[in-house]
Design an enzyme around this catalytic site. Structure first.
Site, PDB file in Angstrom:
ATOM      1  N   LYS A 149       7.904   7.428  -7.504  1.00  0.00           N
ATOM      2  CA  LYS A 149       8.485   8.349  -6.743  1.00  0.00           C
ATOM      3  C   LYS A 149       9.555   7.971  -7.546  1.00  0.00           C
ATOM      4  CE  LYS A 149       6.297   9.341  -2.319  1.00  0.00           C
ATOM      5  NZ  LYS A 149       6.299   9.395  -0.926  1.00  0.00           N
ATOM      6  N   THR A 190      -4.113  10.003  -0.983  1.00  0.00           N
ATOM      7  CA  THR A 190      -4.268  11.429  -1.436  1.00  0.00           C
ATOM      8  C   THR A 190      -3.633  11.856  -2.652  1.00  0.00           C
ATOM      9  OG1 THR A 190      -2.689  11.206   1.144  1.00  0.00           O
ATOM     10  CG2 THR A 190      -2.156  13.202  -0.672  1.00  0.00           C
ATOM     11  N   LYS A 220      -3.003   9.560  -7.146  1.00  0.00           N
ATOM     12  CA  LYS A 220      -2.557  10.358  -7.883  1.00  0.00           C
ATOM     13  C   LYS A 220      -3.188   9.937  -9.385  1.00  0.00           C
ATOM     14  CE  LYS A 220       1.430  11.898 -10.269  1.00  0.00           C
ATOM     15  NZ  LYS A 220       2.718  12.870 -10.822  1.00  0.00           N
ATOM     16  N   ALA A 238      -0.569   8.516   5.811  1.00  0.00           N
ATOM     17  CA  ALA A 238      -2.127   9.572   5.241  1.00  0.00           C
ATOM     18  C   ALA A 238      -2.778   9.393   6.749  1.00  0.00           C
ATOM     19  CB  ALA A 238      -1.843   9.382   4.207  1.00  0.00           C
ATOM     20  N   GLY A 257       0.686  -1.467  -0.039  1.00  0.00           N
ATOM     21  CA  GLY A 257       0.081   0.310  -0.039  1.00  0.00           C
ATOM     22  C   GLY A 257       1.017   1.277  -0.336  1.00  0.00           C
ATOM     23  N   ASP A 258       0.353   2.549  -0.163  1.00  0.00           N
ATOM     24  CA  ASP A 258       0.835   4.023   0.334  1.00  0.00           C
ATOM     25  C   ASP A 258       1.377   4.163  -1.213  1.00  0.00           C
ATOM     26  OD1 ASP A 258      -0.173   3.676   2.782  1.00  0.00           O
ATOM     27  OD2 ASP A 258       1.596   2.962   3.173  1.00  0.00           O
ATOM     28  N   SER A 274       6.097   7.989 -11.715  1.00  0.00           N
ATOM     29  CA  SER A 274       5.691   9.632 -11.823  1.00  0.00           C
ATOM     30  C   SER A 274       6.937  10.037 -11.368  1.00  0.00           C
ATOM     31  CB  SER A 274       4.413   9.287 -10.052  1.00  0.00           C
ATOM     32  OG  SER A 274       4.774  10.230 -10.166  1.00  0.00           O
ATOM     33  N   GLN A 279      -4.680  -0.423  -0.007  1.00  0.00           N
ATOM     34  CA  GLN A 279      -4.023  -1.402   0.120  1.00  0.00           C
ATOM     35  C   GLN A 279      -2.932  -1.576   0.079  1.00  0.00           C
ATOM     36  OE1 GLN A 279      -7.022  -1.535   2.149  1.00  0.00           O
ATOM     37  NE2 GLN A 279      -6.401  -0.306   3.348  1.00  0.00           N
TER      38      GLN A 279
HETATM   39  P1  IMP Z   1      -5.676  -2.537   9.481  1.00  0.00           P
HETATM   40  O1  IMP Z   1      -6.098  -2.897   7.501  1.00  0.00           O
HETATM   41  O2  IMP Z   1      -6.095  -1.160  10.066  1.00  0.00           O
HETATM   42  O3  IMP Z   1      -6.253  -4.206   9.755  1.00  0.00           O
HETATM   43  O4  IMP Z   1      -4.290  -2.843   9.494  1.00  0.00           O
HETATM   44  C1  IMP Z   1      -3.363  -4.571   8.781  1.00  0.00           C
HETATM   45  C2  IMP Z   1      -2.516  -3.632   7.941  1.00  0.00           C
HETATM   46  O5  IMP Z   1      -2.673  -3.085   7.289  1.00  0.00           O
HETATM   47  C3  IMP Z   1      -1.511  -3.189   9.719  1.00  0.00           C
HETATM   48  O6  IMP Z   1      -0.044  -2.972   9.181  1.00  0.00           O
HETATM   49  C4  IMP Z   1      -1.657  -1.509   8.722  1.00  0.00           C
HETATM   50  O7  IMP Z   1      -0.173  -0.436   8.889  1.00  0.00           O
HETATM   51  C5  IMP Z   1      -1.961  -1.700   7.423  1.00  0.00           C
HETATM   52  N1  IMP Z   1      -2.713  -1.081   6.372  1.00  0.00           N
HETATM   53  C6  IMP Z   1      -3.820  -0.860   6.514  1.00  0.00           C
HETATM   54  N2  IMP Z   1      -4.726   0.422   5.459  1.00  0.00           N
HETATM   55  C7  IMP Z   1      -3.014   0.372   5.265  1.00  0.00           C
HETATM   56  C8  IMP Z   1      -2.813   1.288   4.370  1.00  0.00           C
HETATM   57  O8  IMP Z   1      -4.129   2.097   3.323  1.00  0.00           O
HETATM   58  N3  IMP Z   1      -1.909   0.616   3.695  1.00  0.00           N
HETATM   59  C9  IMP Z   1      -0.724   1.087   4.120  1.00  0.00           C
HETATM   60  N4  IMP Z   1      -0.572   0.505   5.030  1.00  0.00           N
HETATM   61  C10 IMP Z   1      -2.381  -0.156   5.575  1.00  0.00           C
END
Ligand code: IMP
Length: 422
Positions: free
Chosen positions: A332, A45, A21, A300, A15-16, A411, A225
């Protein structure tokens, strides 16, 4: 992009990757933008016109007039957070009600789901997942246990259903000895959110979407994610609770596999991870700190420091395989401008054994690197492939050869203009 097809844009690592964008960049080409998994754990974002928006549950097509946005059945929604997010957009002049349809089959995140998320994490001691605390896991657990509340439930007999589920949650919290909370204010705000959501189009988005596909409309499925956080294929148990992979597009929107068109896999020129769990390429030294600060790698949603490392080709190859990625989007790249050498993890090693396929247990593996000469010149002002330094172009070719998939978009900065088509 083909008419009558669903193209998927997926984060293919943790994720991230900067999906916000790219979805924003792609949106003009599509009639519909749909979210199929996850909820307010995401933070997409989008920066344009000097303004920054962080979207959590609402698809990124909401900024375009005449575009339909869908929150699909595979998503989970917190009405209070949804209200906050939608109101901000309304205040900025975007007609969210007009442009958004929400599946009646999407599940609701209750205030007590968030408490359970915290309680389960607390009970795990040092094996915490490091969740975003948004109640994601407990909501998907209720979905799988067939005890969850869905958006469509808000339309009839809601109070009784809500009270029943809440009572069940309070019992579990008491069994876990998780006490001393007061959610009355939060609950009032949540109920206001429910009322607010009732003013939206809560529909059978699955039927609607398929009708649109039959009419030849084009759909962009916006991932949330990343593949390595997928409930089945990620670094279990350090994962999120939804299907973040391409298969999740079908189940999370109710569209058949044959409707899937292009699969865009989005990744960064380096790796990051938030939360706990195995991360073989993690750099806990100055190089990791440098990548974090140059790449502004802070969550974020939670503001947490993201863990940073070199690019992981083992994870990328695995994700390309699982998702059937047809085109890659690299984000990036400019963050690595100042490094004389950049490294790529081509295999994992443990106890003298090397693997190039993702192992079942990703704990304890060390990265095996190949070094590639850096380009040592700024990419952010480049607007075409010809303007890119030769050393960087060689690096891109190296990645394509390693990944056996074309990188069609690069990008080189946060702005829409800093995007190079190849
Ligand atoms: P949850 O989705 O809140 O249950 O988190 C489970 C795991 O997924 C954790 O390690 C979070 O940091 C990661 N996580 C959840 N959503 C994101 C996201 O949008 N970006 C990056 N990591 C995420």
């Amino acid at each position: 992009m083909d008419k009558g097809k669903v193209d998927a844009l997926l984060g293919i690592v943790f994720g991230d990757e900067g999906k916000g964008k790219i979805v924003d960049y792609f949106t003009p080409r599509y009639d519909i933008v749909a979210r199929f998994a996850g909820g307010p754990n995401a933070g997409h974002t989008i920066i344009f016109g000097g303004k920054k928006f962080v979207l959590r549950s609402i698809p990124s097509g909401v900024f375009d007039k005449g575009k339909l946005n869908i929150i699909g059945n595979g998503c989970v929604i917190a009405p209070d957070l949804f209200m906050q997010e939608a109101r901000e957009l309304e205040q900025a002049g975007y007609d969210v009600r007009e442009r958004l349809h929400i599946s009646k089959r999407a599940h609701l995140i209750l205030p007590t789901h968030r408490l359970l998320d915290k309680a389960y994490e607390a009970a795990k001691g040092k094996n915490k997942v490091g969740t975003t605390g948004k109640g994601i896991g407990p909501t998907y657990s209720d979905k799988a246990s067939r005890t969850g509340l869905r958006v469509g439930d808000m339309l009839e007999g809601f109070t009784l259903k809500y009270d029943t589920l809440k009572a069940r949650h309070l019992q579990i919290l008491s069994d876990l000895r998780y006490t001393g909370f007061d959610i009355r204010e939060e609950e009032r705000e949540w109920m206001r959110g429910v009322e607010y959501m009732r003013g939206f189009s809560l529909t059978d988005t699955e039927t609607e979407l398929n009708a649109c596909l039959s009419e030849g409309k084009s759909v962009l499925a916006e991932g949330a994610q990343g593949t390595m956080l997928d409930i089945d294929h990620g670094t279990y148990p350090f994962v999120s609770s939804s299907s973040t992979v391409c298969g999740g597009v079908c189940t999370g929107l109710g569209v058949p596999p044959r409707s899937i068109g292009e699969v865009f896999g989005i990744f960064k020129a380096y790796s990051t991870r938030v939360g706990s769990g195995p991360f073989p390429v993690e750099l806990t030294d100055e190089t990791g700190d440098k990548i974090r600060s140059l790449g502004n790698e802070y969550g974020a949603v939670t503001g947490r420091n993201r863990r940073c490392g070199w690019i992981d080709l083992v994870a990328l190859r695995y994700a390309i395989m699982l998702n059937g990625v047809t085109q890659l989007v690299m984000m990036k790249s400019d963050v690595l401008d100042g490094f004389p050498t950049v490294r790529a993890c081509v295999a994992y090693e443990k106890d003298g054994r090397q693997v190039t396929d993702m192992p079942f247990d990703t704990e304890g593996w060390k990265p095996v690197y190949e070094d590639i000469p850096g380009w040592l010149s700024p990419l952010s002002s480049c607007r075409s492939e010809q303007e890119l330094p030769q050393a960087f172009r060689s690096y891109v070719s190296y990645l394509e050869q390693q990944l056996q998939t074309p990188i069609t978009l690069l990008s080189v900065g946060p702005d829409r203009e800093q995007t190079i088509v190849r």
